[in-house]
Enzyme design. Structure first.
Site, short mmCIF file in Angstrom:
data_model
loop_
_atom_site.label_atom_id
_atom_site.label_comp_id
_atom_site.label_asym_id
_atom_site.label_seq_id
_atom_site.Cartn_x
_atom_site.Cartn_y
_atom_site.Cartn_z
N CYS A 118 87.95 -5.18 -16.16
CA CYS A 118 86.74 -4.35 -16.29
C CYS A 118 85.60 -5.09 -16.98
O CYS A 118 84.45 -4.67 -16.90
CB CYS A 118 87.06 -3.06 -17.02
SG CYS A 118 88.32 -2.11 -16.17
N HIS A 258 80.72 0.34 -19.50
CA HIS A 258 81.79 0.41 -18.49
C HIS A 258 82.26 1.85 -18.40
O HIS A 258 82.42 2.53 -19.41
CB HIS A 258 82.94 -0.52 -18.91
CG HIS A 258 84.17 -0.33 -18.10
ND1 HIS A 258 84.14 -0.35 -16.72
CD2 HIS A 258 85.46 -0.09 -18.46
CE1 HIS A 258 85.37 -0.14 -16.27
NE2 HIS A 258 86.19 0.03 -17.30
N ASN A 288 86.54 5.18 -12.30
CA ASN A 288 86.53 3.82 -12.85
C ASN A 288 86.73 2.81 -11.72
O ASN A 288 87.83 2.68 -11.20
CB ASN A 288 87.64 3.70 -13.91
CG ASN A 288 87.69 2.33 -14.56
OD1 ASN A 288 87.01 1.40 -14.13
ND2 ASN A 288 88.51 2.21 -15.59
O1 UT7 Z 1 89.02 0.27 -17.62
C1 UT7 Z 1 89.98 0.44 -18.61
C2 UT7 Z 1 91.04 1.30 -18.07
N1 UT7 Z 1 91.66 2.32 -18.79
C3 UT7 Z 1 91.18 3.17 -19.72
O2 UT7 Z 1 90.08 3.08 -20.19
C4 UT7 Z 1 92.09 4.28 -20.13
C5 UT7 Z 1 91.83 4.81 -21.51
N2 UT7 Z 1 92.65 5.98 -21.76
C6 UT7 Z 1 92.32 7.20 -21.27
O3 UT7 Z 1 91.32 7.36 -20.59
C7 UT7 Z 1 93.23 8.37 -21.64
O4 UT7 Z 1 94.20 7.94 -22.54
C8 UT7 Z 1 93.90 9.02 -20.40
C9 UT7 Z 1 92.86 9.75 -19.56
C10 UT7 Z 1 94.60 7.97 -19.56
C11 UT7 Z 1 94.92 10.05 -20.86
O5 UT7 Z 1 94.31 11.02 -21.68
P1 UT7 Z 1 95.01 11.50 -23.02
O6 UT7 Z 1 94.14 12.53 -23.62
O7 UT7 Z 1 95.29 10.25 -23.83
O8 UT7 Z 1 96.30 12.20 -22.49
P2 UT7 Z 1 97.85 11.82 -22.74
O9 UT7 Z 1 98.20 10.52 -22.06
O10 UT7 Z 1 98.12 11.92 -24.20
O11 UT7 Z 1 98.57 12.99 -21.99
C12 UT7 Z 1 98.44 14.33 -22.41
C13 UT7 Z 1 99.26 15.21 -21.46
C14 UT7 Z 1 100.68 14.70 -21.23
O12 UT7 Z 1 101.52 15.84 -21.18
P3 UT7 Z 1 102.45 16.23 -22.44
O13 UT7 Z 1 103.32 15.03 -22.68
O14 UT7 Z 1 101.47 16.49 -23.55
O15 UT7 Z 1 103.16 17.44 -21.95
C15 UT7 Z 1 100.59 14.07 -19.86
O16 UT7 Z 1 101.83 14.11 -19.19
O17 UT7 Z 1 98.62 15.25 -20.18
C16 UT7 Z 1 99.59 14.95 -19.18
N3 UT7 Z 1 98.92 14.32 -18.06
C17 UT7 Z 1 98.37 15.00 -17.05
N4 UT7 Z 1 98.28 16.30 -16.78
C18 UT7 Z 1 97.62 16.68 -15.67
C19 UT7 Z 1 98.73 12.99 -17.86
N5 UT7 Z 1 98.04 12.81 -16.73
C20 UT7 Z 1 97.82 14.04 -16.20
C21 UT7 Z 1 97.14 14.48 -15.04
N6 UT7 Z 1 97.08 15.81 -14.82
N7 UT7 Z 1 96.55 13.63 -14.16
#
Ligand code: UT7
Length: 333
Positions: A118, A258, A288
């Protein structure tokens, strides 16, 4: 310390290309356990564009570069170098830049791909600018392109909803004193490589039945680790860049971060105390697109009349590597 080019270099034209197929959050919720509400509230993404099967990075890069050339009234034969920032090249080799050179008819250019995920576009932008500042080149094309849909695991809902496909291109040329790139900083911390990577397909772990079965040719990401790193570096890097050049956030006409997550972008803008209307956003429509987020955002901001010649603009990126970078410039046209 600031990093200054030996002669002023600026962006003199922009272009972009997205594939036609638009995929909304509701479309995704029909094929996996997710919802528009979850994706929007956690990321700010409403839709993304994905290629049809068989479309590669060069197929998006060529129209984006052609648009920039047309805007500048430049013929492909005038280009001397083409740098393509991508982590989803058409093939491991030859470089995607070679395919772009051939397809666009840039008969007098050399070219190469640059891999910094990125942060790739910003690395390529300053590499291209340095070629010109050296005095050896005067017309360089820089393309940021990624076909993220080609490396997404559709069974990993925490990752596959985040990415889109697209390309953005710019032309770099010498510009008058006082315009173009003012300062830049790039960094790498390889110790964080394992929080965002593709485990197989290179020389360390060549493709095999086992790597395919283990889904090691897809993006593997620890979302929350990347999130913390991104918020910290985007805000601190941007603030340090302004400080060392004697500018205040209020001097900025536009902040072009970004586009990985709206919450990361908002947090950076908040720490910079930047009014929200100064930030360029396209993650809502395109998600993204990795190396393409910043050049497409620049193209869209210019097309919308949001920046003029002489405006102060700050670009900030982070990504796999870990890599990050910041570029401060005065828009050149
Ligand atoms: O270019 C660089 C690339 N990457 C990034 O910049 C990524 C940076 N990170 C992020 O953007 C965030 O960490 C994410 C969007 C990837 C995730 O958000 P989060 O608030 O950190 O959520 P989490 O991973 O802590 O997940 C929370 C919950 C989980 O369920 P439980 O364990 O709390 O029951 C996940 O299983 O959300 C669940 N979950 C979803 N639910 C519905 C994860 N993905 C999804 C989804 N739909 N697509």
């Amino acid at each position: 310390m600031t990093r200054q080019l030996a002669r002023p270099v600026g962006i003199t034209a922009t272009g972009q290309c997205y594939p036609e197929r638009r995929v909304t959050n509701d479309d995704l919720s029909k094929v996996m356990e997710t919802s528009d509400e979850w994706i929007r509230s956690r990321t700010g993404i409403g839709s993304r564009h994905w290629v049809e099967k068989g479309v590669g990075a060069s197929d998006l890069a060529v129209p984006a570069l052609q648009m920039a050339l047309d805007q500048r009234g430049m013929k492909p034969g005038e280009l001397e170098a083409i740098i393509v920032a991508t982590v989803t090249p058409d093939t491991m080799f030859p470089a995607t830049a070679c395919r772009v050179q051939d397809a666009i008819g840039a008969k007098n250019a050399f070219g190469f791909d640059l891999s910094a995920a990125c942060s790739g576009f910003l690395y390529a932008l300053t590499t291209g600018a340095a070629l010109i500042a050296s005095g050896a080149y005067s017309k360089v094309a820089v393309v940021g392109v990624d076909v993220m849909s080609s490396i997404m695991n559709m069974e990993d809902r925490a990752t596959c909803v985040l990415f889109g496909d697209g390309a953005g291109a710019v032309i770099l040329e010498p510009v008058p004193e006082g315009l173009g790139l003012i300062d830049f900083e790039h960094r790498v911390d390889g110790s964080g490589g394992c929080i965002l990577h593709m485990p197989a397909g290179g020389s360390k772990k060549p493709a095999s039945h086992a790597t395919v079965e283990a889904k090691e040719h897809f993006i593997h990401q620890s979302g929350s680790e990347v999130f913390k790193f991104a918020v910290r570096e985007m805000a601190e890097g941007s603030r340090a860049m302004l400080d060392r050049n004697g500018f205040l956030p209020s001097d900025l006409k536009l902040f072009v971060p970004h586009q990985a997550n709206m919450r990361i972008m908002d947090a950076a803008a908040k720490r910079l105390e930047l009014p929200s209307d100064r930030m360029v956003v396209n993650i809502d429509r395109y998600a993204n697109t990795t190396a393409a987020t910043i050049p497409t955002a620049l193209h869209q901001a210019k097309e919308a009349g949001r920046m003029e010649k002489g405006d102060l603009v700050l670009l900030s990126a982070f990504g796999a590597g870990l890599t990050w970078g910041t570029v401060l410039l005065r828009w050149a046209y």
